[in-house]
Write a protein that holds these residues in place. Structure first.
Motif, mmCIF file in Angstrom:
data_model
loop_
_atom_site.group_PDB
_atom_site.id
_atom_site.type_symbol
_atom_site.label_atom_id
_atom_site.label_comp_id
_atom_site.label_asym_id
_atom_site.label_seq_id
_atom_site.Cartn_x
_atom_site.Cartn_y
_atom_site.Cartn_z
ATOM 1 N N UNK A 152 1.053 -6.523 -7.442
ATOM 2 C CA UNK A 152 -0.078 -6.293 -6.536
ATOM 3 C C UNK A 152 0.424 -5.366 -5.430
ATOM 4 N N UNK A 153 -0.143 -4.163 -5.386
ATOM 5 C CA UNK A 153 0.379 -3.126 -4.494
ATOM 6 C C UNK A 153 -0.698 -2.610 -3.537
ATOM 7 N N UNK A 154 -0.862 -3.286 -2.386
ATOM 8 C CA UNK A 154 -1.775 -2.738 -1.376
ATOM 9 C C UNK A 154 -1.174 -1.468 -0.772
ATOM 10 N N UNK A 155 -2.025 -0.580 -0.312
ATOM 11 C CA UNK A 155 -1.545 0.649 0.306
ATOM 12 C C UNK A 155 -0.715 0.323 1.549
ATOM 13 N N UNK A 156 0.403 0.993 1.693
ATOM 14 C CA UNK A 156 1.267 0.877 2.873
ATOM 15 C C UNK A 156 1.812 -0.535 3.078
ATOM 16 N N UNK A 157 2.066 -1.244 1.980
ATOM 17 C CA UNK A 157 2.607 -2.598 2.062
ATOM 18 C C UNK A 157 3.502 -2.838 0.863
ATOM 19 N N UNK A 158 4.245 -3.914 0.893
ATOM 20 C CA UNK A 158 5.149 -4.260 -0.204
ATOM 21 C C UNK A 158 4.363 -4.696 -1.434
ATOM 22 N N UNK A 159 4.971 -4.501 -2.597
ATOM 23 C CA UNK A 159 4.391 -4.970 -3.850
ATOM 24 C C UNK A 159 4.771 -6.446 -3.988
ATOM 25 N N UNK A 160 3.808 -7.286 -4.406
ATOM 26 C CA UNK A 160 4.061 -8.722 -4.507
ATOM 27 C C UNK A 160 3.369 -9.290 -5.736
ATOM 28 N N UNK A 161 3.457 -10.597 -5.930
ATOM 29 C CA UNK A 161 2.843 -11.252 -7.085
ATOM 30 C C UNK A 161 2.085 -12.496 -6.623
ATOM 31 N N UNK A 162 1.502 -13.226 -7.567
ATOM 32 C CA UNK A 162 0.727 -14.408 -7.210
ATOM 33 C C UNK A 162 1.600 -15.534 -6.669
ATOM 34 N N UNK A 163 2.841 -15.632 -7.134
ATOM 35 C CA UNK A 163 3.755 -16.646 -6.598
ATOM 36 C C UNK A 163 4.022 -16.386 -5.119
ATOM 37 N N UNK A 164 4.240 -15.120 -4.778
ATOM 38 C CA UNK A 164 4.452 -14.766 -3.371
ATOM 39 C C UNK A 164 3.227 -15.121 -2.533
ATOM 40 N N UNK A 165 2.043 -14.847 -3.081
ATOM 41 C CA UNK A 165 0.803 -15.179 -2.373
ATOM 42 C C UNK A 165 0.686 -16.682 -2.154
ATOM 43 N N UNK A 166 1.022 -17.467 -3.173
ATOM 44 C CA UNK A 166 0.962 -18.928 -3.042
ATOM 45 C C UNK A 166 1.933 -19.410 -1.975
#
Length: 186
Positions: A147-161
């Motif tokens: 998951x790559x929002x503009x101007x931010x780090x790429x992350x995943x659903x585990x990171x979101x949780x």
């Protein structure tokens, strides 16, 4: 009752030495914790399987113009790709978090805390699974981020949780709600 248990408010026994009346309620909170953890873990695992199969070594997919894209990235480090040489340390930390949450679960009487800890547990298990089973090797695996929002780090659903669980814990702490269901005013 032990002084430490009285201090932190764990309801293993009442002041008279008997079991508290709310014991069954505590078991339901454990079920909630593990249900949230399993849901977070399965969503993360399935999303990573799809990303590796359909997106790795391909062009990123624009989801919301340039604001949000899906792009497969292998991250051996922590957030923002920091600490790439310390993958084993991050593996150990995730395992320790899992153990602490499981130990805390037996004294869990609060549904909001069960949800928060379930999110942390599911997220930690998701990233730990990558670190153990993905290349380059056991306890050195790179986490799949996508998951790559503009101007931010790429992350995943585990990171979101993990982040959502952490934010919820901070909010619960500010409100004075303890994992054992008691409310304190400081």
């Amino acid at each position: 009752m032990a002084e430490a248990e009285r201090t932190i408010g764990t309801p293993d026994v009442d002041d008279d030495g008997t079991a508290p009346a709310e014991q069954p309620r505590g078991r339901r909170r454990i079920v909630a914790l593990f249900a949230v953890a399993v849901a977070a873990y399965v969503l993360d695992l399935v999303s990573k399987i799809i990303v590796v199969e359909k997106l790795e070594h391909r062009e990123p997919i624009q989801v919301v113009g340039d604001l949000l894209t899906f792009q497969a990235v292998r991250n051996p480090g922590a957030a923002f790709g920091m600490g790439e040489a310390f993958t084993f340390v991050f593996t150990f930390i995730a395992a320790a978090v899992i153990v602490v949450i499981i130990r805390l679960a037996r004294k869990l009487y609060s549904l909001p805390w069960a949800i928060a800890l379930g999110l942390l547990l599911g997220g930690a298990l998701g990233n730990l699974t990558d670190r153990i089973f993905r290349s380059p090797g056991v306890f050195e695996g790179a986490v799949v981020d996508f998951i790559a929002p503009a101007h931010f780090a790429v992350f995943n659903l585990a990171d979101s949780a993990i982040v959502c669980g952490g934010v919820l814990i901070v909010l619960l702490s500010f409100r004075g709600l303890d994992p054992d269901g008691t409310v304190h005013k400081d």
